[in-house]
Scaffold this motif. Structure first.
Motif, PDB file in Angstrom:
ATOM      1  N   ARG A 363       0.946  -1.088  -0.017  1.00  0.00           N
ATOM      2  CA  ARG A 363       0.079   0.189   0.002  1.00  0.00           C
ATOM      3  C   ARG A 363       0.743   1.161   0.038  1.00  0.00           C
ATOM      4  O   ARG A 363       1.968   1.012   0.410  1.00  0.00           O
ATOM      5  N   SER A 364       0.345   2.334  -0.598  1.00  0.00           N
ATOM      6  CA  SER A 364       1.021   3.555  -0.547  1.00  0.00           C
ATOM      7  C   SER A 364       0.461   4.598   0.649  1.00  0.00           C
ATOM      8  O   SER A 364      -0.989   4.286   0.846  1.00  0.00           O
ATOM      9  N   ARG A 365       1.253   5.316   1.043  1.00  0.00           N
ATOM     10  CA  ARG A 365       0.853   6.411   2.118  1.00  0.00           C
ATOM     11  C   ARG A 365      -0.248   7.127   1.632  1.00  0.00           C
ATOM     12  O   ARG A 365      -0.054   7.978   0.594  1.00  0.00           O
ATOM     13  N   ARG A 366      -1.429   7.606   2.265  1.00  0.00           N
ATOM     14  CA  ARG A 366      -2.202   8.577   1.634  1.00  0.00           C
ATOM     15  C   ARG A 366      -1.803  10.098   2.001  1.00  0.00           C
ATOM     16  O   ARG A 366      -0.904  10.223   3.286  1.00  0.00           O
ATOM     17  N   ALA A 367      -1.833  10.800   1.135  1.00  0.00           N
ATOM     18  CA  ALA A 367      -1.485  12.114   1.327  1.00  0.00           C
ATOM     19  C   ALA A 367      -2.303  12.962   2.244  1.00  0.00           C
ATOM     20  O   ALA A 367      -3.493  12.643   2.339  1.00  0.00           O
ATOM     21  N   GLY A 368      -1.628  13.792   3.085  1.00  0.00           N
ATOM     22  CA  GLY A 368      -2.610  14.619   3.930  1.00  0.00           C
ATOM     23  C   GLY A 368      -3.313  15.768   3.116  1.00  0.00           C
ATOM     24  O   GLY A 368      -3.360  15.914   2.027  1.00  0.00           O
ATOM     25  N   THR A 369      -4.134  16.023   4.096  1.00  0.00           N
ATOM     26  CA  THR A 369      -5.413  17.170   3.578  1.00  0.00           C
ATOM     27  C   THR A 369      -5.135  18.252   3.670  1.00  0.00           C
ATOM     28  O   THR A 369      -6.022  19.208   3.483  1.00  0.00           O
ATOM     29  N   GLY A 370      -3.688  18.739   4.112  1.00  0.00           N
ATOM     30  CA  GLY A 370      -3.457  20.045   4.504  1.00  0.00           C
ATOM     31  C   GLY A 370      -2.598  20.916   3.613  1.00  0.00           C
ATOM     32  O   GLY A 370      -2.122  21.826   3.838  1.00  0.00           O
ATOM     33  N   GLN A 371      -2.561  20.388   1.929  1.00  0.00           N
ATOM     34  CA  GLN A 371      -1.960  21.042   0.947  1.00  0.00           C
ATOM     35  C   GLN A 371      -2.941  22.160   0.298  1.00  0.00           C
ATOM     36  O   GLN A 371      -4.097  21.901   0.359  1.00  0.00           O
ATOM     37  N   GLY A 372      -2.309  22.948  -0.089  1.00  0.00           N
ATOM     38  CA  GLY A 372      -2.992  24.123  -0.526  1.00  0.00           C
ATOM     39  C   GLY A 372      -3.371  25.258   0.194  1.00  0.00           C
ATOM     40  O   GLY A 372      -3.026  25.380   1.487  1.00  0.00           O
ATOM     41  N   GLN A 373      -4.590  25.893  -0.016  1.00  0.00           N
ATOM     42  CA  GLN A 373      -4.916  27.059   0.739  1.00  0.00           C
ATOM     43  C   GLN A 373      -5.871  26.426   1.970  1.00  0.00           C
ATOM     44  O   GLN A 373      -6.245  25.463   2.094  1.00  0.00           O
ATOM     45  N   ASP A 374      -5.839  27.475   2.952  1.00  0.00           N
ATOM     46  CA  ASP A 374      -6.497  27.061   4.333  1.00  0.00           C
ATOM     47  C   ASP A 374      -7.955  26.733   3.908  1.00  0.00           C
ATOM     48  O   ASP A 374      -8.606  25.787   4.463  1.00  0.00           O
ATOM     49  N   ALA A 375      -8.634  27.589   3.070  1.00  0.00           N
ATOM     50  CA  ALA A 375     -10.302  27.165   2.813  1.00  0.00           C
ATOM     51  C   ALA A 375     -10.473  25.994   2.194  1.00  0.00           C
ATOM     52  O   ALA A 375     -11.257  25.090   2.310  1.00  0.00           O
ATOM     53  N   GLU A 376      -9.546  25.730   1.270  1.00  0.00           N
ATOM     54  CA  GLU A 376      -9.551  24.295   0.242  1.00  0.00           C
ATOM     55  C   GLU A 376      -9.272  23.034   1.300  1.00  0.00           C
ATOM     56  O   GLU A 376      -9.698  21.946   1.271  1.00  0.00           O
ATOM     57  N   ALA A 377      -8.225  23.548   2.221  1.00  0.00           N
ATOM     58  CA  ALA A 377      -7.855  22.280   3.254  1.00  0.00           C
ATOM     59  C   ALA A 377      -8.979  22.129   4.225  1.00  0.00           C
ATOM     60  O   ALA A 377      -9.244  20.630   4.595  1.00  0.00           O
ATOM     61  N   VAL A 378      -9.899  23.046   4.654  1.00  0.00           N
ATOM     62  CA  VAL A 378     -10.945  22.873   5.246  1.00  0.00           C
ATOM     63  C   VAL A 378     -12.126  22.241   4.762  1.00  0.00           C
ATOM     64  O   VAL A 378     -12.656  21.378   5.065  1.00  0.00           O
ATOM     65  N   LEU A 379     -12.245  22.447   3.398  1.00  0.00           N
ATOM     66  CA  LEU A 379     -13.299  21.682   2.653  1.00  0.00           C
ATOM     67  C   LEU A 379     -12.921  20.428   2.464  1.00  0.00           C
ATOM     68  O   LEU A 379     -13.589  19.598   2.455  1.00  0.00           O
ATOM     69  N   ARG A 380     -11.623  20.001   2.185  1.00  0.00           N
ATOM     70  CA  ARG A 380     -11.049  18.690   1.828  1.00  0.00           C
ATOM     71  C   ARG A 380     -11.298  17.895   3.406  1.00  0.00           C
ATOM     72  O   ARG A 380     -11.498  16.628   3.337  1.00  0.00           O
ATOM     73  N   PHE A 381     -10.985  18.565   4.360  1.00  0.00           N
ATOM     74  CA  PHE A 381     -11.045  17.774   5.856  1.00  0.00           C
ATOM     75  C   PHE A 381     -12.653  17.474   5.964  1.00  0.00           C
ATOM     76  O   PHE A 381     -12.995  16.363   6.369  1.00  0.00           O
ATOM     77  N   ARG A 382     -13.583  18.560   5.599  1.00  0.00           N
ATOM     78  CA  ARG A 382     -15.109  18.232   5.764  1.00  0.00           C
ATOM     79  C   ARG A 382     -15.596  17.184   4.929  1.00  0.00           C
ATOM     80  O   ARG A 382     -16.337  16.274   5.370  1.00  0.00           O
ATOM     81  N   GLY A 383     -15.005  17.073   3.852  1.00  0.00           N
ATOM     82  CA  GLY A 383     -15.598  15.853   2.960  1.00  0.00           C
ATOM     83  C   GLY A 383     -14.848  14.552   3.431  1.00  0.00           C
ATOM     84  O   GLY A 383     -15.547  13.561   3.148  1.00  0.00           O
TER      85      GLY A 383
END
Length: 551
Positions: A363-383
Motif C-alpha cells: 500500500r502507499s501512504r495517503r496524502a495529507g489533507t493540509g496541502q493548498g490554501q486554508d479554505a481548500e484544506a478545510v473543505l477537503r477535511f470536511r469531505g
C-alpha cells in the motif's frame, strides 16, 4: 399581543418603549437559558411583625422605593472567574500584551487515558506472572537441608535453583510527532507494566520511525538525544525478553517495510507484539494493516514464529499464513489477556489480529489533507472526516493553541459519540500546525498546536456560542473533580501580575473559580499586584518588545 405584554409589564412597574421592548424580546430568544445574571438584587427584608405592631419608625429608603434620595441595596458580587489558557503567546504573535492579558503558569489536573481499564489490564497480565527455576542462581533449600542434617548428622547445606520471574520486558515507544497525542497512554502503559509483577525488569526505549535511518532506538522516548541503537541490539537468543511496541503506525518506516523487517527480526528470536494506539476502526488507515487469524502456541514463551497460525474460517489447505506472526493488540483487557495466555501457555489458542506485512508493504501512504490554501484544506477535511471530527475541530479552533492534554479534555467534554478516533482525525487531518512558543525558563511544557486564522474563522462559523459555553463549563467541572487524583499538565491562568502573555479571554478553554485555584495552590499569586513593565521602544516590531514570547 405586544400591547397585552406592555400592559403586564406596566402593572409590574416596568415601563418600556417600543424599541426597548423589541430588544428585550430579542435578548430573551438569543441568550443561553442556562446562564445566570451577573448580579442579583436581594429582595428587601420584610419588617418584623413585632416592629410593625409597635409602630417602630423605619429607616429612610429602607422599604419605600419612592423615598427621595433612597439608595438601592448593593448588588451581590458575582463569582470571580479566571480564564485558563493552554499555551502562552509566542514570538511573532502580536508583541507584548497589555496587563489584562498576562498569566501565571500552574499545574492543572488532566485525564487518565485508561481510567477504568487500568485494574482489569493488570489482571489480564496474570498469566505472565510465573516463576521458573533459574539455572544461574541458587538458593538454600531449607527442607532438604534439614533432612540431610538429620540423616548424616553433618552441617551440610543443600541448594536448589532459585525461582524467579521468567521474562524481561523491552517497551519501545514510537516518539514521532503524531505520537504526541499518545504520550499519556505510553506513560500509563509503562506504569502498568512496571507494577504488573510479571517481569524481571522493564527497559524503555524511544523508537524513531520517521528519520532516514529509521528504525533507531534512543535511551529516552520523545528526546532525540544520546546514542542510538539498531534494532538488532534487542535480540535475545534465549527468548526470555519480550518486545512490546507502542505506536500508531503513522511513521514512514511502517509504510516502506523497514519496521516490518525489524519486527520480523525480533519475532524470530523472542515474543513480540505491537500495542496499537489508534482505535481499531482506524487501523486500516495506518501502516499496520491487520487480519484476524487463529493462533495456537506450542511452548511457553519463545519466538512468535513458533506459533501455529490458521485461518479462523477456511481450512488450512485453502488459506495459509506465509508471513511472520506479529500480533497487534488494542489496549483492552480482552485483547491483552488472550495474548498473555498465548505467551505463557504451551498449548493456548486464540483469535488475534496479526500484522499483514505483505499488505502493508504494497500500500502507499495517503496524502495529507493540509496541502493548498486554508479554505481548500478545510473543505477537503470536511469531505473526508466524520461529522463528529468536524465538530471537534471547531471546538479546538475556538480555544487554540492547545496542548494534547487540552485536546483530550475538549474531546471528553463533548461526550459520546465523540471519541479518541475523532481526535486523531482532527490531529492528522492537516488543519493543525506546531505552534510551540519559546517557553525557556518555565515549567516543562509539551508541544502545542494551532489553526491558521482562515481555518479558524471557517470552523467557528459552524459552532453556536451556547455550545462553546457548555463545553468550557464542563471542562471546569472535570478539572474540579480531578484535583489531586489525576496526572497534571502545565496551563496558564490569566492574572495581571503574571510573567507570561496569553490570548484574549475568549480563547480560554475553561473558566476557573477562585476556590478551585486555591485547591490548586495558586491563590496567593492572585492577590499580587500587577508587575510594572516599561513600555516597548518606539518603532519596535511585533515580538521584539521585552515581553515578546511571554517572557
Amino acid at each position: 399581543m405586544l400591547g397585552r405584554l406592555r400592559e403586564i409589564l406596566a402593572r409590574s412597574g416596568v415601563d418600556l418603549a417600543d424599541e426597548e421592548l423589541l430588544d428585550v424580546l430579542w435578548l430573551a430568544r438569543n441568550l443561553p437559558g442556562d446562564v445566570d445574571p451577573l448580579a442579583r438584587r436581594p429582595a428587601p427584608a420584610a419588617p418584623s411583625r413585632q416592629a410593625a405592631e409597635q409602630g417602630e419608625p423605619r429607616a429612610p429608603g429602607a422599604d419605600d422605593p419612592a423615598q427621595p434620595g433612597a439608595q438601592p441595596p448593593p448588588a451581590v458580587a458575582p463569582h470571580r472567574l479566571f480564564p485558563l489558557h493552554a499555551a502562552p503567546r509566542g514570538k511573532g504573535s502580536g508583541g507584548p500584551e497589555p496587563a489584562p492579558h498576562r498569566a501565571h503558569a500552574l499545574r492543572t489536573p488532566g485525564l487518565h487515558v485508561l481510567p477504568s481499564r487500568h485494574l482489569t489490564l493488570g489482571k489480564a497480565l496474570r498469566p505472565l506472572r510465573q516463576r521458573l527455576p533459574d539455572r544461574l542462581r541458587q538458593e538454600l533449600d531449607v527442607a532438604r537441608t534439614v533432612d540431610a542434617m538429620a540423616e548424616t548428622g553433618l552441617p551440610e547445606t543443600v541448594t536448589s535453583p532459585a525461582r524467579s520471574r521468567w521474562l524481561s520486558l523491552v517497551l519501545l515507544i514510537d516518539d514521532g510527532v503524531s505520537m504526541v497525542l499518545w504520550k499519556r497512554l505510553a506513560s500509563e502503559i509503562r506504569t502498568l507494566m512496571e507494577r504488573a509483577g510479571a517481569f524481571r525488569d522493564v527497559r524503555v526505549f524511544g523508537l524513531d520511525t520517521r528519520g532516514p535511518h529509521a528504525p533507531l532506538l534512543s535511551n529516552r522516548p520523545y528526546r532525540r538525544q544520546g546514542p542510538h541503537l539498531p534494532p538488532a541490539a534487542l535480540c535475545d537468543p534465549t527468548g526470555g525478553t519480550l518486545v512490546l511496541v507502542v505506536s500508531d503506525g503513522v511513521g514512514d518506516a511502517w509504510w516502506d517495510g523497514r519496521m516490518s523487517e525489524a519486527a520480523a527480526l525480533w519475532a524470530r528470536r523472542q515474543p513480540t507484539a505491537i500495542l496499537q494506539a489508534l482505535p481499531a476502526r482506524l487501523w486500516a488507515n495506518s501502516g499496520i494493516a491487520t487480519r484476524p487469524w487463529h493462533v495456537t502456541s506450542v511452548r511457553r514463551g519463545g519466538p512468535t514464529t513458533a506459533w501455529h497460525v490458521t485461518d479462523p474460517r477456511l481450512p488450512a489447505d485453502l488459506v495459509g499464513f506465509d508471513s511472520v506472526p506479529v500480533p497487534v493488540l488494542e489496549p483492552t483487557p480482552a485483547a491483552v489477556g488472550d495474548w498473555a495466555r498465548l505467551v505463557a501457555s504451551p498449548s493456548a489458542t486464540a483469535v488475534l489480529p496479526l500484522w499483514d506485512i505483505g499488505r502493508s508493504a504494497t500500500r502507499s501512504r495517503r496524502a495529507g489533507t493540509g496541502q493548498g490554501q486554508d479554505a481548500e484544506a478545510v473543505l477537503r477535511f470536511r469531505g473526508a472526516a466524520s461529522p463528529e471530527a468536524y465538530r471537534l475541530a471547531a471546538h479546538l479552533a475556538a480555544v487554540a493553541p492547545v496542548t494534547p492534554p487540552v485536546m483530550r479534555m475538549v474531546q471528553e467534554a463533548l461526550g459520546p459519540p465523540t471519541d479518541t478516533g475523532h481526535l486523531v482525525e482532527v490531529f492528522l487531518g492537516g488543519l493543525m500546525h506546531n505552534a510551540a512558543a519559546d517557553t525557556a525558563g518555565r515549567l516543562p511544557q509539551p508541544e502545542f498546536f494551532d489553526f491558521s486564522d482562515d481555518a479558524r474563522r471557517i470552523l467557528l462559523g459552524t459552532l453556536p456560542a451556547r455550545e462553546l459555553l457548555r463545553t468550557t463549563r464542563l471542562i471546569a467541572e472535570r478539572l474540579a473533580a480531578c484535583v489531586r487524583h489525576s496526572p497534571s499538565f502545565t496551563a496558564w491562568v490569566a492574572h495581571p501580575g503574571g510573567a507570561a502573555a496569553v490570548d484574549a479571554p475568549e480563547r480560554s478553554f475553561a473558566q476557573l473559580e477562585e476556590r478551585l485555584l486555591k485547591r490548586l495552590g495558586v491563590a496567593t499569586c492572585l492577590d499580587a499586584p500587577p508587575v510594572d513593565r516599561p513600555p516597548p521602544a518606539a518603532g519596535a516590531g511585533a515580538g521584539s518588545g521585552p515581553d515578546a514570547g511571554g517572557r
